[in-house]
Design an enzyme around this catalytic site. Sequence first.
Site, short mmCIF file in Angstrom:
data_model
loop_
_atom_site.label_atom_id
_atom_site.label_comp_id
_atom_site.label_asym_id
_atom_site.label_seq_id
_atom_site.Cartn_x
_atom_site.Cartn_y
_atom_site.Cartn_z
CG ASP A 22 -1.69 1.11 1.38
OD1 ASP A 22 -1.79 2.02 0.55
OD2 ASP A 22 -2.50 1.29 2.52
CG ASP A 33 -3.46 4.70 -2.14
OD1 ASP A 33 -2.56 3.66 -2.01
OD2 ASP A 33 -4.53 5.13 -1.54
#
EC number: 3.4.23.34
Length: 391
Positions: free
Chosen positions: A92, A276
């Site tokens: 992440d 992201d």
Amino acid sequence: MKTFLLLLLVLLELGQAPGALHRVPLSRRESLRKKLRAQGQLTELWKSQNLNMDQCSTIQSANEPLINYLDMEYFGTISIGSPPQNFTVIFDTGSSNLWVPSVYCTSPACQTHPVFHPSLSSTYREVGNSFSIQYGTGSLTGIIGADQVSVEGLTVVGQQFGESVQEPGKTFVHAEFDGILGLGYPSLAAGGVTPVFDNMMAQNLVALPMFSVYMSSNPGGSGSELTFGGYDPSHFSGSLNWVPVTKQAYWQIALDGIQVGDSVMFCSEGCQAIVDTGTSLITGPPGKIKQLQEALGATYVDEGYSVQCANLNMMLDVTFIINGVPYTLNPTAYTLLDFVDGMQVCSTGFEGLEIQPPAGPLWILGDVFIRQFYAVFDRGNNRVGLAPAVP
């Protein structure tokens, strides 16, 4: 010798220093949204997280909105400790901590996933500090320990990580992932922990201070990978467009504008976005996303915005202009296909998410975007490289 040095410099420029590329295969599995929808529990999640899908927004602000992980399909494997204990994680770039479930966790989610046993690792060291990460309306809490963390042959010594002892609600029970490995900047890390990639750089485990992500569009996701220490030109066409990071927390960059069809509809005077890997969709301010859904002809139904699958070839393209370069998503690229009760359902890959100042407002370019555009995250020069991904 001169020839070798010249070749080395060329390879470094290409992000391919000898022995630099450490590839982490990413598997693609059924998303949490699809699982919950199939079990008839998706509406229950909206209510439990205070979500209003008609407005496409999270009502309460959160450090890590749980909705971001609903459509996550790409996962990798890491190990912690000696002997190794394996976990499936989301890599992440929108967070900076590593956490996995602890053997001391009593939450329902910890009963359905592997848990870390510190007593079984000869290299484990207790740190003892507590940590907390807000997810939607609940907190994930735990303690911080330290141990060796291995990712496809790269072993980080003394890595501090979170051992969760409480996980919020029932959502993580059904998740395909056990934990999260954050690849954001240190300023985002809860508890002042040094992120995994920072330790990789400090311990000279990577030849170049960068990593890259390729997410395959095919249903099985074969070939998807996270690469530490450089990038692989075979995964993209043309040249990388290097975009400066505007704020070193998330991988935040500037958008010059967002076009719908041939018209600039949003960010005509510029705005901020983050790239992201830990957000499955493309998100933006709820009011803007609602306008976008209407422009695309999407209609609100039960648990989100849907479009007619038969009309994809008539829908408008959506283009993000970044550093002067257009990145166009055609309807097939930004539409998610699902089956509900045997019927084909198409929904847009856009969702409203309110990120309050000082962090926001922000657009988030998640996996829907990254599937189409190979992404390189360069810590050495604080920039993001983007180029069309090769299918």
